[in-house]
Write a protein that holds these residues in place. Sequence first.
Motif, PDB file in Angstrom:
ATOM      1  N   ARG A   1       0.806  -1.225   0.000  1.00 36.17           N
ATOM      2  CA  ARG A   1       0.000   0.000   0.000  1.00 36.17           C
ATOM      3  C   ARG A   1       0.837   1.273   0.000  1.00 36.17           C
ATOM      4  O   ARG A   1       0.293   2.377   0.015  1.00 36.17           O
ATOM      5  CB  ARG A   1      -0.965  -0.008   1.181  1.00 36.17           C
ATOM      6  CG  ARG A   1      -0.338   0.143   2.549  1.00 36.17           C
ATOM      7  CD  ARG A   1      -1.412   0.106   3.625  1.00 36.17           C
ATOM      8  NE  ARG A   1      -0.878   0.186   4.958  1.00 36.17           N
ATOM      9  CZ  ARG A   1      -0.656   1.329   5.606  1.00 36.17           C
ATOM     10  NH1 ARG A   1      -0.918   2.471   5.031  1.00 36.17           N
ATOM     11  NH2 ARG A   1      -0.176   1.312   6.842  1.00 36.17           N
TER      12      ARG A   1
ATOM     13  N   GLY B   1      10.306   6.453   3.301  1.00 33.36           N
ATOM     14  CA  GLY B   1      11.552   7.162   3.616  1.00 33.36           C
ATOM     15  C   GLY B   1      12.493   6.330   4.461  1.00 33.36           C
ATOM     16  O   GLY B   1      12.414   5.095   4.482  1.00 33.36           O
TER      17      GLY B   1
ATOM     18  N   GLY C   1      12.831   2.362  12.218  1.00 32.25           N
ATOM     19  CA  GLY C   1      12.335   1.281  13.068  1.00 32.25           C
ATOM     20  C   GLY C   1      13.027   1.111  14.400  1.00 32.25           C
ATOM     21  O   GLY C   1      12.384   0.732  15.368  1.00 32.25           O
TER      22      GLY C   1
ATOM     23  N   LEU D   1      22.879   7.050  14.040  1.00 30.70           N
ATOM     24  CA  LEU D   1      23.313   7.174  12.640  1.00 30.70           C
ATOM     25  C   LEU D   1      24.072   8.474  12.423  1.00 30.70           C
ATOM     26  O   LEU D   1      23.680   9.516  12.950  1.00 30.70           O
ATOM     27  CB  LEU D   1      22.088   7.203  11.709  1.00 30.70           C
ATOM     28  CG  LEU D   1      21.468   5.897  11.223  1.00 30.70           C
ATOM     29  CD1 LEU D   1      20.296   6.242  10.298  1.00 30.70           C
ATOM     30  CD2 LEU D   1      22.491   5.057  10.480  1.00 30.70           C
TER      31      LEU D   1
ATOM     32  N   TYR E   1      22.571   8.152   0.178  1.00 27.47           N
ATOM     33  CA  TYR E   1      21.441   8.762  -0.546  1.00 27.47           C
ATOM     34  C   TYR E   1      21.909   9.508  -1.794  1.00 27.47           C
ATOM     35  O   TYR E   1      21.251   9.454  -2.831  1.00 27.47           O
ATOM     36  CB  TYR E   1      20.656   9.718   0.365  1.00 27.47           C
ATOM     37  CG  TYR E   1      19.674   9.003   1.268  1.00 27.47           C
ATOM     38  CD1 TYR E   1      18.410   8.629   0.802  1.00 27.47           C
ATOM     39  CD2 TYR E   1      19.998   8.692   2.573  1.00 27.47           C
ATOM     40  CE1 TYR E   1      17.504   7.977   1.612  1.00 27.47           C
ATOM     41  CE2 TYR E   1      19.096   8.030   3.405  1.00 27.47           C
ATOM     42  CZ  TYR E   1      17.853   7.680   2.921  1.00 27.47           C
ATOM     43  OH  TYR E   1      16.953   7.022   3.722  1.00 27.47           O
TER      44      TYR E   1
ATOM     45  N   GLY F   1       9.044  11.476   3.258  1.00 29.77           N
ATOM     46  CA  GLY F   1      10.453  11.731   3.522  1.00 29.77           C
ATOM     47  C   GLY F   1      11.293  11.452   2.285  1.00 29.77           C
ATOM     48  O   GLY F   1      10.975  11.893   1.177  1.00 29.77           O
TER      49      GLY F   1
ATOM     50  N   PHE G   1       9.829  15.226   7.085  1.00 29.80           N
ATOM     51  CA  PHE G   1      11.088  15.410   7.819  1.00 29.80           C
ATOM     52  C   PHE G   1      10.938  16.240   9.100  1.00 29.80           C
ATOM     53  O   PHE G   1      11.434  15.849  10.156  1.00 29.80           O
ATOM     54  CB  PHE G   1      12.118  16.081   6.905  1.00 29.80           C
ATOM     55  CG  PHE G   1      12.326  15.392   5.586  1.00 29.80           C
ATOM     56  CD1 PHE G   1      13.347  14.456   5.422  1.00 29.80           C
ATOM     57  CD2 PHE G   1      11.519  15.673   4.485  1.00 29.80           C
ATOM     58  CE1 PHE G   1      13.553  13.840   4.200  1.00 29.80           C
ATOM     59  CE2 PHE G   1      11.724  15.054   3.261  1.00 29.80           C
ATOM     60  CZ  PHE G   1      12.735  14.137   3.113  1.00 29.80           C
TER      61      PHE G   1
END
Length: 258
Positions: free
Chosen positions: A57, A62, A66, A74, A84, A108, A132
């Motif tokens: 769906r 982005g 999780g 990060l 990216y 995102g 964002f």
Amino acid sequence: MNYERILYELDDGIAVITLNRPDVLNALDTQMRAELTYAIGQAGASARVLVITGVGRAFCAGQDLGDAGRVADLNLERVLRDEYMPLISAIADCPIPVIAAVNGVAAGAGASIALICDVVIAAENARFIQAFAQIGLMPDAGATWVLPRLVGQARAMGAALFGEPVTAREAEAMGMIWQATSEAEFDATWRARAAHLASGPTQAYSKIKSALRASAQQGLEAQMLQEAAHQGALSRTRDFKEGVLAFNDKRKPTFEGR
Ligand code: LHQ
């Protein structure tokens, strides 16, 4: 490369990459970014058009958020620069047209991926969300470059600051995307568009893409010089000869992509 996060198909000159993590709305992790970037390169070298879509769906929610601890740790600057950037550049620089077939929500960096594609076709249920700021970040993965160019500064600023979902129909009306379709017609629409481009003059498409992308950075004179050089190269292609012959024969041209 073995694909685990995406599906890759190539048929009749049409490459289809399907983001395949439906449990997390196709959120992007390091492995998915690597697979996606590699597959875009593979398509650019072997297909005449590339379609990017999603399973389930969502198109793409982005960055994978999780695991809060892991996300907090990060190094975002490094992830954006090393993971990216090559992905977004691979789409922008891909020598064939890239269609985003946006089957559902694009949030995102998922919206950034969709909007950098050359043609965006979205199902009516799809939404584009500059998500964002809701998590304390700013639009990235090329979003601050592509958004104002597509919709102008006022709408780009509003979308980035408020993060409100923009429906497919609204996105079409404001020029953010090429086409919104009903859910019933969505698959047939993007497949027909892909088939059209896969049987078209591939070299001309490549030059159209590079000239239109360059126009964001250069003035009229430089742009016209680029057009002249590109057109000079296209005048030596078989497809141009075929196009002119077909015109004079009053028939549909058969383009081979060379
Ligand atoms: C997800 C996600 C997700 C994991 C839904 N991750 N699981 C770049 C550099 C590095 C780091 C930072 O960021 C960036 C760029 C970015 O992309 S920042 C923006 C990241 N994305 C977002 O903030 C969007 C987060 N998702 C949402 O706001 C909603 O899920 C949307 C609006 C996309 C969809 O809402 P719903 O239709 O209501 O679905 P849902 O929220 O119930 O999600 C369904 C499942 O998918 C759910 O899991 P569960 O186990 O409860 O069923 C979500 O946790 C999971 N999911 N997005 N990004």
